[in-house]
Design a protein around this motif. Structure first.
Motif, PDB file in Angstrom:
ATOM      1  N   VAL A  35       0.871  -1.178   0.000  1.00  0.00           N
ATOM      2  CA  VAL A  35       0.000   0.000   0.000  1.00  0.00           C
ATOM      3  C   VAL A  35       0.909   1.229   0.000  1.00  0.00           C
ATOM      4  O   VAL A  35       1.762   1.381   0.874  1.00  0.00           O
ATOM      5  N   LYS A  37       2.165   4.814   0.656  1.00  0.00           N
ATOM      6  CA  LYS A  37       1.884   5.736   1.760  1.00  0.00           C
ATOM      7  C   LYS A  37       2.349   7.164   1.498  1.00  0.00           C
ATOM      8  O   LYS A  37       2.157   8.028   2.341  1.00  0.00           O
ATOM      9  N   ASN A  46      -0.322   6.658  -6.924  1.00  0.00           N
ATOM     10  CA  ASN A  46      -0.748   7.649  -5.942  1.00  0.00           C
ATOM     11  C   ASN A  46      -0.872   7.048  -4.546  1.00  0.00           C
ATOM     12  O   ASN A  46      -0.959   5.828  -4.383  1.00  0.00           O
ATOM     13  N   THR A  47      -0.909   7.931  -3.556  1.00  0.00           N
ATOM     14  CA  THR A  47      -1.113   7.507  -2.183  1.00  0.00           C
ATOM     15  C   THR A  47      -2.407   6.699  -2.086  1.00  0.00           C
ATOM     16  O   THR A  47      -3.432   7.098  -2.615  1.00  0.00           O
ATOM     17  N   GLY A  48      -2.328   5.534  -1.417  1.00  0.00           N
ATOM     18  CA  GLY A  48      -3.492   4.673  -1.269  1.00  0.00           C
ATOM     19  C   GLY A  48      -3.599   3.588  -2.324  1.00  0.00           C
ATOM     20  O   GLY A  48      -4.361   2.643  -2.165  1.00  0.00           O
ATOM     21  N   ASP A  49      -2.820   3.696  -3.413  1.00  0.00           N
ATOM     22  CA  ASP A  49      -2.821   2.642  -4.423  1.00  0.00           C
ATOM     23  C   ASP A  49      -2.123   1.407  -3.857  1.00  0.00           C
ATOM     24  O   ASP A  49      -1.323   1.498  -2.929  1.00  0.00           O
ATOM     25  N   HIS A 117      -0.452  -2.016 -10.643  1.00  0.00           N
ATOM     26  CA  HIS A 117      -0.955  -1.421  -9.403  1.00  0.00           C
ATOM     27  C   HIS A 117      -2.451  -1.166  -9.536  1.00  0.00           C
ATOM     28  O   HIS A 117      -2.977  -1.039 -10.629  1.00  0.00           O
ATOM     29  N   SER A 119      -5.472   1.290  -8.413  1.00  0.00           N
ATOM     30  CA  SER A 119      -5.804   2.594  -7.860  1.00  0.00           C
ATOM     31  C   SER A 119      -6.779   2.422  -6.709  1.00  0.00           C
ATOM     32  O   SER A 119      -7.817   1.774  -6.852  1.00  0.00           O
ATOM     33  N   ARG A 120      -6.381   2.953  -5.577  1.00  0.00           N
ATOM     34  CA  ARG A 120      -7.198   2.838  -4.363  1.00  0.00           C
ATOM     35  C   ARG A 120      -7.613   1.393  -4.113  1.00  0.00           C
ATOM     36  O   ARG A 120      -8.617   1.114  -3.504  1.00  0.00           O
ATOM     37  N   TYR A 122      -6.530  -0.744  -2.186  1.00  0.00           N
ATOM     38  CA  TYR A 122      -6.397  -1.310  -0.845  1.00  0.00           C
ATOM     39  C   TYR A 122      -7.735  -1.736  -0.280  1.00  0.00           C
ATOM     40  O   TYR A 122      -7.785  -2.584   0.608  1.00  0.00           O
ATOM     41  N   TRP A 123      -8.820  -1.210  -0.787  1.00  0.00           N
ATOM     42  CA  TRP A 123     -10.133  -1.657  -0.300  1.00  0.00           C
ATOM     43  C   TRP A 123     -10.352  -3.129  -0.617  1.00  0.00           C
ATOM     44  O   TRP A 123     -10.961  -3.869   0.148  1.00  0.00           O
TER      45      TRP A 123
END
Length: 146
Positions: A35, A37, A46-49, A117, A119-120, A122-123
């Motif tokens: 993830v 940071k 981007n952050t959160g990817d 990767h 995008s976002r 992590y969910w």
């Protein structure tokens, strides 16, 4: 009502199978999930990817590859901008950073090369990230060569 219950059961099984698959890919296939940071790789990552990386031999690394590596206690994801084959080191740089990272990175600190990767994303992985983190720690702790 039976139809709703059946859909929920199928969804639960699909999620469970997906989680088991991700864990197996982590251990058997050498995949790592990171993830992001910070914004040092923006706008590419981007952050959160979530970066999905796989172990790579030093000889397979090329300029422009996005690498996941250890710098002290941190796991970093930056782009390879130079390779020293004699010393078996690389120079890395975050896409958003003006200057390359300080010092040469030895091949032994490279965890893997980015495959893709999310995008976002992590969910999607959020439920298993704690297990992967613990597993990563245990693998590192017990596989270190003295």
């Amino acid at each position: 009502m039976k139809r709703i219950k059946r859909v929920l059961n199928l969804t639960t099984y699909a999620i469970l199978i997906g989680m088991i698959t991700l864990v197996l890919l982590h251990f058997i296939g050498g995949f790592r999930y990171v993830v992001i940071k910070s914004g040092s790789m923006a706008p590419t990552i981007n952050t959160g990817d979530v970066v999905v990386a796989r172990k790579a031999e030093f000889e397979d690394i090329q300029k422009g590859d996005i690498l996941v590596f250890r710098r002290g206690e941190y796991t970093v994801t930056h782009r390879c901008v130079d390779i020293n084959t004699e010393a078996r080191t690389v120079t890395t740089k975050g896409d958003a950073n003006e200057d390359p990272d300080f010092g040469q990175l030895p091949a032994s600190q490279i965890i893997g090369k980015e495959l893709f990767h999310l995008s976002r994303g992590y969910w999607i992985l959020l439920p298993i990230i704690p297990f992967l983190t613990i597993a990563d720690f245990l693998v590192d702790k017990f596989s270190k060569k003295d």
